[in-house]
Scaffold this motif. Sequence first.
Motif, short mmCIF file in Angstrom:
data_model
loop_
_atom_site.label_atom_id
_atom_site.label_comp_id
_atom_site.label_asym_id
_atom_site.label_seq_id
_atom_site.Cartn_x
_atom_site.Cartn_y
_atom_site.Cartn_z
N GLN A 131 56.68 -5.48 -9.09
CA GLN A 131 56.41 -6.53 -9.77
C GLN A 131 56.90 -7.31 -9.76
OE1 GLN A 131 54.13 -6.03 -12.48
NE2 GLN A 131 54.15 -7.86 -12.34
N ALA A 132 58.75 -7.27 -9.47
CA ALA A 132 59.70 -8.41 -9.77
C ALA A 132 59.04 -9.57 -8.60
CB ALA A 132 61.15 -8.52 -9.29
N ALA A 133 59.14 -8.33 -6.90
CA ALA A 133 58.38 -9.08 -5.87
C ALA A 133 57.19 -10.30 -6.29
CB ALA A 133 58.29 -8.66 -4.59
N TYR A 134 56.08 -9.23 -6.83
CA TYR A 134 54.61 -10.18 -7.03
C TYR A 134 54.47 -11.07 -7.62
CZ TYR A 134 50.05 -9.82 -8.81
OH TYR A 134 48.37 -9.92 -8.99
N ASP A 135 55.73 -11.08 -8.54
CA ASP A 135 55.96 -11.91 -9.74
C ASP A 135 55.93 -13.76 -8.35
OD1 ASP A 135 55.16 -10.93 -12.02
OD2 ASP A 135 57.82 -10.79 -12.22
N LYS A 136 56.94 -13.85 -7.89
CA LYS A 136 57.44 -14.82 -6.37
C LYS A 136 55.85 -15.12 -5.82
CE LYS A 136 61.79 -13.52 -5.76
NZ LYS A 136 62.33 -12.30 -4.32
N VAL A 137 54.38 -14.55 -6.09
CA VAL A 137 52.97 -14.20 -4.62
C VAL A 137 52.46 -14.69 -6.08
CG1 VAL A 137 51.59 -14.04 -3.46
CG2 VAL A 137 54.39 -12.76 -3.78
N PRO A 138 51.59 -16.48 -5.44
CA PRO A 138 50.87 -17.21 -6.41
C PRO A 138 49.29 -16.29 -6.44
CG PRO A 138 51.42 -18.65 -5.25
CD PRO A 138 51.87 -17.09 -4.48
N VAL A 139 48.73 -16.21 -8.10
CA VAL A 139 47.50 -15.67 -8.03
C VAL A 139 46.93 -16.46 -7.83
CG1 VAL A 139 46.37 -13.91 -9.78
CG2 VAL A 139 48.32 -13.32 -9.36
N LEU A 140 44.93 -15.60 -6.51
CA LEU A 140 44.20 -17.30 -6.86
C LEU A 140 43.55 -16.30 -7.48
CD1 LEU A 140 44.68 -17.84 -2.46
CD2 LEU A 140 45.48 -18.21 -4.37
N SER A 141 43.07 -15.42 -7.99
CA SER A 141 41.99 -14.84 -8.44
C SER A 141 41.96 -13.66 -8.79
CB SER A 141 40.65 -15.09 -7.99
OG SER A 141 39.83 -14.57 -8.50
N ASP A 142 41.79 -13.62 -10.55
CA ASP A 142 41.11 -12.24 -10.77
C ASP A 142 40.90 -11.12 -9.59
OD1 ASP A 142 42.97 -12.83 -13.39
OD2 ASP A 142 41.28 -12.94 -14.41
N GLN A 143 39.77 -11.55 -9.44
CA GLN A 143 39.01 -11.11 -8.55
C GLN A 143 39.28 -11.68 -7.11
OE1 GLN A 143 35.13 -9.97 -9.83
NE2 GLN A 143 35.91 -8.93 -11.72
N TYR A 144 37.89 -10.93 -5.78
CA TYR A 144 38.13 -12.82 -4.89
C TYR A 144 37.74 -13.41 -5.28
CZ TYR A 144 37.36 -7.69 -2.20
OH TYR A 144 37.15 -6.19 -1.27
N PRO A 145 38.79 -15.35 -4.65
CA PRO A 145 38.86 -15.82 -4.72
C PRO A 145 37.69 -16.96 -4.12
CG PRO A 145 40.19 -15.77 -2.87
CD PRO A 145 39.74 -14.04 -3.76
N SER A 146 36.92 -17.68 -4.29
CA SER A 146 35.90 -18.13 -3.58
C SER A 146 35.95 -19.11 -2.46
CB SER A 146 35.73 -20.04 -4.61
OG SER A 146 36.80 -20.89 -4.47
N GLN A 147 36.02 -19.02 -1.81
CA GLN A 147 36.14 -19.70 -0.60
C GLN A 147 36.49 -20.62 -0.06
OE1 GLN A 147 32.50 -19.80 2.53
NE2 GLN A 147 31.58 -18.42 1.60
N GLU A 148 36.29 -21.96 -1.69
CA GLU A 148 36.72 -22.93 -1.80
C GLU A 148 38.55 -22.91 -2.24
OE1 GLU A 148 36.25 -26.92 -4.99
OE2 GLU A 148 35.18 -25.34 -4.72
N VAL A 149 38.47 -21.76 -2.84
CA VAL A 149 39.97 -21.53 -3.33
C VAL A 149 41.30 -20.86 -2.09
CG1 VAL A 149 41.57 -20.06 -4.96
CG2 VAL A 149 39.19 -21.68 -5.68
N PHE A 150 40.27 -20.18 -1.42
CA PHE A 150 40.96 -19.19 -0.71
C PHE A 150 40.98 -20.45 0.67
CE2 PHE A 150 40.60 -17.33 3.89
CZ PHE A 150 41.44 -16.33 3.35
N LEU A 151 40.42 -21.49 1.30
CA LEU A 151 41.24 -22.15 1.78
C LEU A 151 41.90 -23.50 1.59
CD1 LEU A 151 37.58 -22.67 3.69
CD2 LEU A 151 39.30 -21.34 4.72
#
Length: 335
Positions: free
Chosen positions: A103-123
């Motif tokens: 959990q602590a390591a995960y909290d350091k990583v930005p969450v891009l989306s609850d599901q798959y991110p859009s191509q725009e968000v990913f890129l």
Amino acid sequence: MKEYRRVMLMALIIMLAGMAAACGQQEVPASLTVGTAANQSGNAGGSESVIIENSGRTITFEEAPKRAVSLNQHATEIMLALGLEDSMIGTAYLDDQIHPKYQAAYDKVPVLSDQYPSQEVFLGAEPDFAYAGWKSAFSDKALGSTEHLESMGIKSYIQESSNMNGPTMEDVFRDIKNIGSIFRVEERAEKLVADMEAKIEAVHAKVADIETPARVFVYDSGEKEPFTAAQNFMNEMITLAGGSNIFNEINKGWATVTWEEVVNRNPEIIVIVDYGDTTVEQKKEFLQNYAALQDVTAIKEQRFIVLPLSACAEGIRGPETVETLAKHMYPEKFE
């Protein structure tokens, strides 16, 4: 003429010496079999290129990714278990809660989306690598094809054990080792695999003398017709725990069956997968009150095992799931 012969002789000697030196350096093959990695430097963690065979593609990694995005929880947890959170600039698509250990390591990583991110968000995150548990991540509705990403300089890896019929624990280990090679953390990957193997062996030692495996039915969802595990990773974990999946002969990952078939096979244990809009309590209540199931052993004896969806996937939770299953099936072996 003598001078010509002398020059040619010297050239031949130099050429042969060069060939001998080159042969002496070729200790590591340029590539190995499908699903394996080769580091062309011959050294774990080396700076030379790593070649991976993945889902029919040959991928060359000139260096370890520095801006990785993980997609699907089991892929994310493998990254975190290998200590790669500092190489991640994004993650997406959890099934449920991340493993508490990470959990602590995960909290350091930005969450891009609850599901798959859009191509725009990913890129927009400017990634150099995408690691997904399911091939659906690389559809046009999600990130786009692996070929399209490659054309933009973004490497990718698909968890092979999650996209085949009949995956084994060895298939999961191979994926873990491949990720270790890609990121030049081979020793961490080897240690993680060794720890997982040891935990599974400890469980196996307790149930090895079971002569008649417990009959297990996996209830994913469905009231009119049940949706259940066939030749997917749940089948492997049930087997490693000393049980027998009652629908293990169906040659597909998940399958829709009939309640009549469930009754005829009379499971002794029912595994309820906890996910989706229907709660565990609602699923259990349905099973307990469904008239056709009243004479089924698991219903009469109220023998249910509840697993989150993350525990069913081809990742680092495999040994824990095997132990959970075994303890519920054979509690006397763990007293």
